[in-house]
Design a protein around this motif. Structure first.
Motif, PDB file in Angstrom:
ATOM      1  N   UNK A   1       0.829  -1.205   0.000  1.00  0.00           N
ATOM      2  CA  UNK A   1       0.000   0.000   0.000  1.00  0.00           C
ATOM      3  C   UNK A   1       0.862   1.253   0.000  1.00  0.00           C
ATOM      4  N   UNK A   2       1.903   1.255   0.804  1.00  0.00           N
ATOM      5  CA  UNK A   2       2.783   2.433   0.908  1.00  0.00           C
ATOM      6  C   UNK A   2       3.492   2.693  -0.418  1.00  0.00           C
ATOM      7  N   UNK A   3       4.107   1.663  -0.961  1.00  0.00           N
ATOM      8  CA  UNK A   3       4.862   1.832  -2.206  1.00  0.00           C
ATOM      9  C   UNK A   3       3.913   2.136  -3.374  1.00  0.00           C
ATOM     10  N   UNK A   4       2.772   1.445  -3.408  1.00  0.00           N
ATOM     11  CA  UNK A   4       1.795   1.704  -4.465  1.00  0.00           C
ATOM     12  C   UNK A   4       1.257   3.124  -4.400  1.00  0.00           C
ATOM     13  N   UNK A  47      13.943   4.955  -8.827  1.00  0.00           N
ATOM     14  CA  UNK A  47      14.105   4.072  -7.657  1.00  0.00           C
ATOM     15  C   UNK A  47      12.742   3.638  -7.119  1.00  0.00           C
ATOM     16  N   UNK A  48      11.790   4.527  -7.192  1.00  0.00           N
ATOM     17  CA  UNK A  48      10.430   4.205  -6.748  1.00  0.00           C
ATOM     18  C   UNK A  48       9.816   3.121  -7.644  1.00  0.00           C
ATOM     19  N   UNK A  49      10.012   3.269  -8.931  1.00  0.00           N
ATOM     20  CA  UNK A  49       9.533   2.256  -9.877  1.00  0.00           C
ATOM     21  C   UNK A  49      10.204   0.917  -9.569  1.00  0.00           C
ATOM     22  N   UNK A  50      11.499   0.961  -9.345  1.00  0.00           N
ATOM     23  CA  UNK A  50      12.263  -0.263  -9.054  1.00  0.00           C
ATOM     24  C   UNK A  50      11.730  -0.937  -7.784  1.00  0.00           C
ATOM     25  N   UNK A  51      11.437  -0.133  -6.774  1.00  0.00           N
ATOM     26  CA  UNK A  51      10.939  -0.681  -5.503  1.00  0.00           C
ATOM     27  C   UNK A  51       9.573  -1.334  -5.673  1.00  0.00           C
ATOM     28  N   UNK A  52       8.803  -0.859  -6.641  1.00  0.00           N
ATOM     29  CA  UNK A  52       7.444  -1.397  -6.822  1.00  0.00           C
ATOM     30  C   UNK A  52       7.450  -2.747  -7.538  1.00  0.00           C
ATOM     31  N   UNK A  53       8.504  -3.031  -8.293  1.00  0.00           N
ATOM     32  CA  UNK A  53       8.487  -4.211  -9.184  1.00  0.00           C
ATOM     33  C   UNK A  53       8.379  -5.544  -8.451  1.00  0.00           C
ATOM     34  N   UNK A  54       9.232  -5.803  -7.457  1.00  0.00           N
ATOM     35  CA  UNK A  54       9.089  -7.092  -6.771  1.00  0.00           C
ATOM     36  C   UNK A  54       7.740  -7.227  -6.062  1.00  0.00           C
ATOM     37  N   UNK A  55       7.189  -6.107  -5.602  1.00  0.00           N
ATOM     38  CA  UNK A  55       5.900  -6.165  -4.903  1.00  0.00           C
ATOM     39  C   UNK A  55       4.767  -6.482  -5.880  1.00  0.00           C
ATOM     40  N   UNK A  56       4.816  -5.920  -7.085  1.00  0.00           N
ATOM     41  CA  UNK A  56       3.791  -6.207  -8.100  1.00  0.00           C
ATOM     42  C   UNK A  56       3.851  -7.679  -8.494  1.00  0.00           C
TER      43      UNK A  56
END
Ligand SMILES: [Zn+2]
Length: 461
Positions: free
Chosen positions: A104-107, A427-436
């Motif tokens: 939720x936070x990263x999204x 970096x934000x996009x990168x952080x979202x990838x494993x979570x997606x």
């Protein structure tokens, strides 16, 4: 008070009593708007001010996104051929059982960035999930605060149709926790969410309405989005979903309802009489083939209507400028009449009227003294706004995120020169990838997502 900032442009659309100012500017300090008027006058009045902008482009209030689901931030691009109920059963429901507070936070940060970069400064979110105990919805507040976007956050639960039906007590505990989290935030407010009237058990709906009344909490819900909803409500209760919401006392507090597409004169009168506001989400309505909101009838009856993107999985973007443009286009083509709605009406809905729909009209939605300094500067040196014959029409029909040069939320610059301030977007996009990938995999969305698991080398669908 701090240093005064002055933002100028060829055209300032105040969306307030000052109307449109040519060669205008807005002055603010400490997050509060001090004045909107001719640039020369403001430059004389605030001689030490930091000036941003030039004699081109457009300045307007930050757009108010009246309805979205940041719970879908990691789930765009799936199920374009599904109707609403199929899409909920096959994609949103399964994913909602695996959402975490970190997702939720990263999204919220990822899609919050997309909103800021498309000129939105305020978002009304309903975070829908069934991972009870995770308190995932609180992650939205964390994310919005970090990215610097103003918001109102609700948890939008449903208990019918869940294999492990969550208890009413567990659901109410998340509302309480989210309300407490929002109370500790300067930028983010709270609403009690009701996913849909149809998706809640009698016990949950009655408790939600009662608790909202007891606390004086405003409500965020969906009403009359698709025809099947009205048919099923009449079959179940002999009443439409709008009538059902009124019957259980939901309208005794301020309500903002997404959609209101399948409403007749009776329901429109009921909504207007109860002071219910509506969020119109044209892009999602078109993707899901849900229908066309009767905008003129609702607004004519006095219902405030804002513009929303709806969720990142039913839109499938959070491009607020696109939602504004499509709001105009959909009415015109549905009614085969270019006069069906004007650019000025749509822009009002996306600013001042959207703020009113959210009960934030004393705070944001127009550029006038005393309001918070939420504003957007659209540059005039790109093709979109190179030659401005009519700023209102061109904000609605010509502007794109490429024209969003500077954005302030509560007087803090969050976008400068078209780039996020203080955050590395890559970096934000990168952080979202494993979570997606984790979410799609855990939810078993392999039929819809290339990210859901190891590829077997074959086309999935
Ligand atoms: Zn929605």
């Amino acid at each position: 008070m701090g240093r005064v900032s002055v933002v100028r442009a060829r055209h300032v659309l105040t969306m307030g009593p000052a109307g449109e100012l040519e060669g205008g500017a807005v002055a603010f300090a400490g997050g509060e708007i001090l004045a909107a008027g001719p640039f020369e006058e403001l430059a004389g009045r605030f001689p030490g001010a930091e000036v941003t902008g030039d004699d081109h482009g457009v300045v307007l209030p930050g757009l108010v996104n009246a309805h979205t689901h940041l719970s879908e931030a990691l789930l765009p691009g799936m199920g374009e051929d599904l109707t609403l109920f199929e899409w909920i059963d096959r994609i949103i429901g399964p994913a909602g059982r695996h959402l975490t507070r970190e997702m939720a936070r990263v999204g919220a940060m990822l899609k919050g960035a997309e909103l800021l970069l498309s000129g939105a400064t305020c978002v009304n979110d309903m975070f829908c999930h069934a991972n009870l105990g995770s308190l995932a919805s609180l992650g939205v507040v964390d994310g919005l605060e970090e990215i610097g976007l103003r918001g109102v956050v609700a948890f939008g639960p449903e208990d019918l149709g869940e294999p492990d039906r969550p208890t009413v007590a567990a659901i109410m505990a998340e509302h309480e926790a989210l309300a407490a989290r929002c109370a500790a935030s300067d930028l983010v407010g709270f609403r009690l969410g009701v996913g849909t009237v149809l998706g809640q058990s009698d016990a949950l709906l009655a408790t939600s309405a009662r608790v909202a009344r007891e606390h004086g909490w405003a409500v965020h819900t969906h009403l009359a989005e698709v025809r099947e909803e009205v048919v099923e409500a009449r079959r179940r209760w002999g009443r439409t979903s709008v009538e059902r919401a009124a019957d259980v006392g939901l309208f005794e507090v301020p309500v903002l309802a997404g959609h209101a597409i399948w409403v007749g004169q009776g329901e429109i009168g009921l909504l207007a009489g109860a002071g219910v506001a509506v969020a119109h989400n044209p892009v999602a309505n078109m993707i899901l083939g849900s229908g066309v909101c009767p905008l003129a009838a609702l607004r004519g009856a006095g219902v405030p209507v804002g513009v929303g993107t709806d969720g990142a999985a039913s839109n499938d973007s959070q491009n607020m400028l696109e939602a504004v443009k499509v709001a105009a286009l959909l009415q015109k083509v549905a009614r085969l009449d270019p006069r069906a709605v004007t650019a000025g009406e749509v822009l009002t809905m996306a600013t001042a009227e959207g703020a009113r729909a959210l009960c934030l009209d004393g705070l944001v939605g127009s550029l006038e003294p005393g309001r918070r300094a939420d504003l957007v500067r659209l540059r005039g040196d790109r093709p979109g706004l190179a030659n401005v014959h009519d700023p209102t029409q061109q904000v609605v029909y010509c502007a794109s995120p490429a024209d969003v040069e500077d954005v302030w939320v509560d007087g803090v610059r969050r976008v400068a020169g078209g780039e996020l301030v203080g955050h590395d977007l890559a970096a934000l996009v990168e952080a979202s990838r494993p979570l997606a990938a984790e979410l799609a995999g855990r939810a078993g969305l392999g039929a819809f997502s290339r990210l859901a698991g190891p590829s077997d080398g074959r086309r999935r669908r």
